[in-house]
Design a protein around this motif. Structure first.
Motif, PDB file in Angstrom:
ATOM      1  N   GLY A 241      58.799  -5.152 -61.231  1.00  0.00           N
ATOM      2  CA  GLY A 241      58.682  -6.488 -61.790  1.00  0.00           C
ATOM      3  C   GLY A 241      59.827  -7.392 -61.381  1.00  0.00           C
ATOM      4  N   VAL A 242      61.048  -6.877 -61.428  1.00  0.00           N
ATOM      5  CA  VAL A 242      62.202  -7.666 -60.979  1.00  0.00           C
ATOM      6  C   VAL A 242      62.094  -7.953 -59.483  1.00  0.00           C
ATOM      7  N   ALA A 243      61.622  -6.968 -58.715  1.00  0.00           N
ATOM      8  CA  ALA A 243      61.425  -7.190 -57.283  1.00  0.00           C
ATOM      9  C   ALA A 243      60.394  -8.284 -57.037  1.00  0.00           C
ATOM     10  N   GLY A 244      59.327  -8.313 -57.839  1.00  0.00           N
ATOM     11  CA  GLY A 244      58.339  -9.376 -57.700  1.00  0.00           C
ATOM     12  C   GLY A 244      58.913 -10.740 -58.030  1.00  0.00           C
ATOM     13  N   ALA A 245      59.756 -10.810 -59.059  1.00  0.00           N
ATOM     14  CA  ALA A 245      60.400 -12.080 -59.401  1.00  0.00           C
ATOM     15  C   ALA A 245      61.329 -12.541 -58.282  1.00  0.00           C
ATOM     16  N   LEU A 246      62.068 -11.611 -57.702  1.00  0.00           N
ATOM     17  CA  LEU A 246      62.937 -11.958 -56.567  1.00  0.00           C
ATOM     18  C   LEU A 246      62.113 -12.402 -55.368  1.00  0.00           C
ATOM     19  N   TRP A 247      60.982 -11.735 -55.148  1.00  0.00           N
ATOM     20  CA  TRP A 247      60.114 -12.113 -54.030  1.00  0.00           C
ATOM     21  C   TRP A 247      59.625 -13.562 -54.199  1.00  0.00           C
ATOM     22  N   ALA A 248      59.249 -13.914 -55.427  1.00  0.00           N
ATOM     23  CA  ALA A 248      58.718 -15.255 -55.671  1.00  0.00           C
ATOM     24  C   ALA A 248      59.810 -16.312 -55.707  1.00  0.00           C
ATOM     25  N   PHE A 249      60.944 -16.019 -56.344  1.00  0.00           N
ATOM     26  CA  PHE A 249      61.941 -17.049 -56.600  1.00  0.00           C
ATOM     27  C   PHE A 249      63.050 -17.104 -55.555  1.00  0.00           C
ATOM     28  N   ALA A 250      63.438 -15.955 -55.005  1.00  0.00           N
ATOM     29  CA  ALA A 250      64.560 -15.933 -54.064  1.00  0.00           C
ATOM     30  C   ALA A 250      64.112 -15.894 -52.610  1.00  0.00           C
ATOM     31  N   TYR A 251      62.871 -15.484 -52.363  1.00  0.00           N
ATOM     32  CA  TYR A 251      62.423 -15.354 -50.971  1.00  0.00           C
ATOM     33  C   TYR A 251      61.351 -16.387 -50.614  1.00  0.00           C
ATOM     34  N   VAL A 252      60.182 -16.311 -51.236  1.00  0.00           N
ATOM     35  CA  VAL A 252      59.074 -17.185 -50.854  1.00  0.00           C
ATOM     36  C   VAL A 252      59.247 -18.588 -51.414  1.00  0.00           C
ATOM     37  N   GLY A 253      59.691 -18.700 -52.656  1.00  0.00           N
ATOM     38  CA  GLY A 253      59.805 -20.003 -53.307  1.00  0.00           C
ATOM     39  C   GLY A 253      58.561 -20.370 -54.078  1.00  0.00           C
ATOM     40  N   THR A 254      57.403 -20.128 -53.528  1.00  0.00           N
ATOM     41  CA  THR A 254      56.128 -20.292 -54.215  1.00  0.00           C
ATOM     42  C   THR A 254      55.279 -19.062 -53.915  1.00  0.00           C
ATOM     43  N   VAL A 255      54.456 -18.671 -54.869  1.00  0.00           N
ATOM     44  CA  VAL A 255      53.644 -17.478 -54.663  1.00  0.00           C
ATOM     45  C   VAL A 255      52.353 -17.618 -55.449  1.00  0.00           C
ATOM     46  N   GLU A 256      51.296 -17.002 -54.939  1.00  0.00           N
ATOM     47  CA  GLU A 256      50.003 -16.989 -55.604  1.00  0.00           C
ATOM     48  C   GLU A 256      49.584 -15.545 -55.843  1.00  0.00           C
ATOM     49  N   PRO A 257      48.574 -15.308 -56.678  1.00  0.00           N
ATOM     50  CA  PRO A 257      48.162 -13.924 -56.964  1.00  0.00           C
ATOM     51  C   PRO A 257      47.812 -13.130 -55.716  1.00  0.00           C
ATOM     52  N   HIS A 258      47.207 -13.779 -54.721  1.00  0.00           N
ATOM     53  CA  HIS A 258      46.815 -13.053 -53.512  1.00  0.00           C
ATOM     54  C   HIS A 258      48.027 -12.615 -52.688  1.00  0.00           C
ATOM     55  N   GLY A 259      49.196 -13.135 -53.019  1.00  0.00           N
ATOM     56  CA  GLY A 259      50.404 -12.674 -52.340  1.00  0.00           C
ATOM     57  C   GLY A 259      50.815 -11.280 -52.762  1.00  0.00           C
ATOM     58  N   PHE A 260      50.254 -10.794 -53.863  1.00  0.00           N
ATOM     59  CA  PHE A 260      50.536  -9.439 -54.345  1.00  0.00           C
ATOM     60  C   PHE A 260      49.243  -8.628 -54.312  1.00  0.00           C
ATOM     61  N   ASP A 261      48.659  -8.523 -53.146  1.00  0.00           N
ATOM     62  CA  ASP A 261      47.392  -7.827 -53.005  1.00  0.00           C
ATOM     63  C   ASP A 261      47.606  -6.353 -52.665  1.00  0.00           C
TER      64      ASP A 261
END
Length: 355
Positions: A241-261
């Motif tokens: 979960g923390v890795a997903g938050a970092l992926w969205a906030f620190a790496y991609v900046g924006t993310v959608e559900p299909h980004g975690f397929d």
């Protein structure tokens, strides 16, 4: 015979004396931390931070979370991306709906929400195992993705379902720049890696490994199997979960559900298989392989194969080569690159006394 031994010892003596001056133990940790926090942020460029280092750290943390569950506890899962999605969307909603909540607190709460969902997903592991547990986690993967697409509340009713990252403000300091996002991600991953290292060396870690090796024997010696498995699911999901938050906030900046397929779940599974199941540092080695090899293949193809392969087929050729390398490593070293590097390190330390 004695003359030969004396010659070998005399040849090895300067090397042994030189090794005394090399950093070892805690000195390696201090040297690495100094370089990571004090050197790289000033020497690196935006491309290095945004395209290589930040995703490498995020993938390493995700691989570490799955390694706790699969490598250390023996519970198979292909739903890693679902826990990452829950962490990302929960962190976003905590930051959006709780005014004044610190960024680190929203990350921790997002990880806790993912951990609670992980415990629920882990309930079937008390009755089933192996292929059937894989199917159970696969169902969770599709269920989570469907929920975030179906219900707009989680994305604040954005028409496309995309969530945008807030500014990374910690104690009044803005970490929104590429170098700042790298330092922020490095700090979070470093702290969680240190906690995981101590956890795996504790009684809890030994219980996980006992369940992995033989759960029947673990039951006989008094290990509470149900609690151990659910704890593994919870801790693993927190890290994911923390890795997903970092992926969205620190790496991609924006993310959608299909980004975690499902593709993302398999990507994290490949990380721990390539790096080494049950190895703490195998997660980092596998993440480095996943991140760096496609970059190197892209550079090689553009510089040396530009006229041989049509531009539209370069990406497909990279995927073929990448898959072939994964298969090659699994055949040559099924226990992962971590074991391969450990063996090489032992031979280097024993040289020249041992060829």
């Amino acid at each position: 015979m004695s003359a030969t031994i004396s010659f070998e010892l005399s040849r090895a003596a300067p090397i042994v004396r030189a090794r005394r001056w090399l950093p070892h133990g805690p000195l390696w940790w201090l040297a690495g931390a100094a370089a990571a926090f004090g050197g790289i942020p000033f020497a690196g460029n935006d491309y290095l931070f945004s395209a290589i280092l930040v995703p490498l750290l995020v993938f390493s943390l995700a691989g570490l979370g799955l390694n706790i569950l699969t490598g250390c506890t023996g519970q198979l899962s292909v739903g890693s991306a679902a826990f990452m999605a829950i962490g990302a969307f929960a962190t976003y909603n905590f930051a959006l709906r709780v005014p004044g909540l610190p960024v680190l607190a929203s990350f921790a709460l997002g990880g806790l929400v993912a951990a609670l969902f992980g415990v629920v997903v882990g309930l079937p592991s008390l009755r089933i195992k192996g292929f059937y547990l894989i199917v159970s986690t696969l169902a969770a993967q599709f269920f989570v993705q469907w929920v975030f697409v179906k219900f707009g509340w989680f994305s604040n009713y954005n028409a496309s379902g995309v969530i945008s990252a807030p500014k990374l403000l910690v104690a009044g300091h803005d970490f929104s720049s590429p170098a700042g996002r790298y330092v922020f991600t490095l700090a979070v991953v470093g702290v969680l890696t240190w906690l995981a290292r101590n956890l795996l060396r504790s009684e809890t870690g030994r219980n996980w490994m006992a369940v992995r090796d033989m759960d029947t024997a673990a039951t006989v010696i008094g290990i509470p199997i149900a609690r151990v498995k659910l704890l593994a699911f919870g801790v693993s999901s927190f890290y994911l979960g923390v890795a997903g938050a970092l992926w969205a906030f620190a790496y991609v900046g924006t993310v959608e559900p299909h980004g975690f397929d499902l593709t993302r779940s398999f990507q994290i599974l490949f990380i721990i298989i390539i790096g080494g199941l049950g190895s703490l540092w195998g997660s980092f080695i596998g993440a480095a392989f996943i991140v760096l090899v496609p970059v190197l293949l892209s550079v090689f193809a553009s510089n040396y194969l530009g006229g041989l392969i049509a531009p539209g087929n370069v990406e497909n050729a990279q995927k073929i080569v990448f898959g072939a390398l994964i298969i090659l490593f699994l055949i040559k070293e099924p226990e992962g690159l971590a074991r391969l590097l450990r063996g090489a390190g032992k031979r280097i330390r024993a040289w020249p006394l041992q060829p």
